[in-house]
Design an enzyme around this catalytic site. Structure first.
Site, short mmCIF file in Angstrom:
data_model
loop_
_atom_site.label_atom_id
_atom_site.label_comp_id
_atom_site.label_asym_id
_atom_site.label_seq_id
_atom_site.Cartn_x
_atom_site.Cartn_y
_atom_site.Cartn_z
N ASP A 112 -12.25 -4.01 -5.11
CA ASP A 112 -12.69 -3.42 -6.37
C ASP A 112 -11.72 -3.80 -7.49
O ASP A 112 -10.58 -4.21 -7.25
CB ASP A 112 -12.82 -1.90 -6.26
CG ASP A 112 -11.52 -1.21 -5.85
OD1 ASP A 112 -10.73 -1.81 -5.10
OD2 ASP A 112 -11.29 -0.06 -6.29
N GLU B 233 -9.70 1.04 -3.94
CA GLU B 233 -8.25 1.16 -4.18
C GLU B 233 -7.96 1.60 -5.61
O GLU B 233 -6.97 2.28 -5.87
CB GLU B 233 -7.57 -0.18 -3.89
CG GLU B 233 -6.04 -0.11 -3.83
CD GLU B 233 -5.36 -0.24 -5.18
OE1 GLU B 233 -4.16 0.07 -5.28
OE2 GLU B 233 -6.02 -0.65 -6.16
#
Length: 445
Positions: free
Chosen positions: A90, A154
């Site tokens: 991400d 994350e």
């Protein structure tokens, strides 16, 4: 493993690392923190690349679309501990109007790959893919088992990513004692001409706070000595202006000692009269590597109060980004209690532990050697990250984490400013350097 098995990185790997970085950037995995991110297309891309290398990747989800990829490469020494190599899929949001090149174009222009994730951290994901595919082509095996993890989430809570993997799929990481990931082993050019490579051997803890002030609601034209907005503003001001005391961890002491020596400064961080601020003032630009981690910190970031200009609200709220050095948790809590006062409550909305890793370990020595092999001018120094990574969650499994995502960058290239910044990009030459260093380290770890 015999030395002849360690062939040089081939041209195909160098081509692939650029292509993988570009392709992954084009897959928009923006994480707004509201649960809308979908990492699955990137995860499927990674899984296909690993499958083509003869691996058997597992795609794992806690929430539909929030996909993680885990695969294991069997090492040549069954008695050796396994090593975790992890990177997240991400990225943080990007506003295209602010960029010179569209943030999700993955464009390669003038020897540079542009886009969100070029530094944080689809570049590392691509380096890992290119490396293990090179091994498959050449029939190379590392000494240790290598567990690869490409994670979701994350950039928010990690609940759908490394937290989920650590809590629900710990068996996949059996035998892993150490791990490497982002935010370390990048070029840092000082104003004194030194070429540093800081390797992360610690992280401050995370303490994202919500403050709520209580008072008496009333008309905006009346005297009100119990104004929640005033109470909140006073508490926020005290927090923002507070000067936290120095708290030096072993990693930071090691960083200060090495940086002082490289600058020809006689300094002993273990001395009772050691003045860290005085040393930082003499380190020039290199001070930026350690200055954020010599203390706890708490920075007010968000305010929420009121609903009409002539109405005094009964409560007001704020959010504060707190970061805590290893061992500084008790001091942090006691200080927040004092700074907020009796009329403002505070809670930790999201918290993660601080981490430390030994700088005298064989793993750190191996990272140092790999960087020095491919850059003879390198000065490798340990440092502590001011923020955090997925290493926090994997630490629940007893895995010691290091920041090692190697990039050789030219002078003037502000790597740290590009994290979550505008015009994020990475030079092609830096990616090639990273593959060579990563390949060398992982085969000999």
């Amino acid at each position: 493993m015999a030395e002849q098995h360690h062939g040089p990185v081939d041209d195909k790997a160098l081509d692939e690392v650029v292509r993988f970085t570009s392709d992954l950037i084009r897959i928009d995995t923006t994480n707004h923190g509201d649960g809308t991110c979908r990492e699955r297309p990137a995860a499927e891309y990674v899984a296909e690349a690993l499958s083509e290398a003869g691996l058997e990747p597992a795609l794992l989800e806690r929430t539909a679309g929030r996909t993680n990829v885990v695969a294991r490469i069997e090492g040549s020494d069954p008695s050796a501990d396994a090593l975790l190599v992890h990177g997240h899929l991400d990225v943080v949001p990007a506003e295209p109007a602010d960029w010179r090149v569209h943030p999700f174009s993955g464009e390669v222009r003038d020897g540079v790959v542009w886009g969100r994730g070029a530094i944080d951290m689809k570049n590392m994901d691509a380096m890992v893919l290119a490396t293990v595919r090179r091994w498959a082509r050449d029939g190379v095996r590392p000494r240790r088992d290598i567990v690869l993890a490409f994670t979701a989430d994350e950039e928010a809570s990690a609940e759908d990513g490394s937290g989920f993997l650590a809590d629900r799929h710990g068996a996949l990481f059996e035998g892993c004692t150490e791990g490497i990931s982002e935010s370390g082993a990048f070029s840092f050019h000082t104003d004194t001409g030194l070429h540093l490579y800081p390797v992360a051997a610690g992280e401050r803890g995370t303490a994202w706070l919500k403050l709520t002030a209580h008072g008496r609601a009333g008309h905006g034209s009346k005297v009100n000595r119990a104004n929640a907005v005033t109470r909140l503003a006073a508490a926020i001001t005290r927090i923002g202006e507070h000067r936290w005391p120095v708290r030096l961890t072993p990693t930071v002491r090691a960083a200060l000692r090495e940086l002082a020596a490289l600058h020809g400064i006689d300094a002993d961080p273990d001395a009772p009269d050691f003045d860290v601020d005085a040393l930082l003032a003499r380190l020039g630009t290199a001070a930026a590597l350690v200055e954020p981690t010599v203390r706890n910190s708490a920075n007010p970031t968000m305010l929420d109060a009121g609903y009409k200009v002539n109405v005094i609200p009964g409560s007001a709220a704020a959010q504060v980004d707190g970061r805590v050095v290893p061992g500084g948790e008790d001091e942090f809590r006691a200080t927040l209690d004092r700074l907020t006062g009796p009329d403002v409550d505070w809670v930790i909305d999201h918290g993660e532990i601080a981490l430390q890793a030994p700088v005298d370990s064989p793993a750190f020595a191996g990272m140092r050697a790999a960087l020095e092999r491919f850059d003879p001018d390198a000065h490798v120094v340990p440092y502590c990250m001011s923020g955090g990574t997925d290493a926090k969650q994997f630490s629940r499994l007893g895995i010691t984490g290091y920041g090692f995502s190697p990039l050789k960058l030219p002078p003037g290239f502000d790597y740290q400013a590009l994290f979550h910044g505008v015009d994020e990009r990475v030079p092609v030459d830096a990616l090639h350097f990273g593959v060579r260093v990563l390949d060398h380290f992982l085969l000999r770890a």
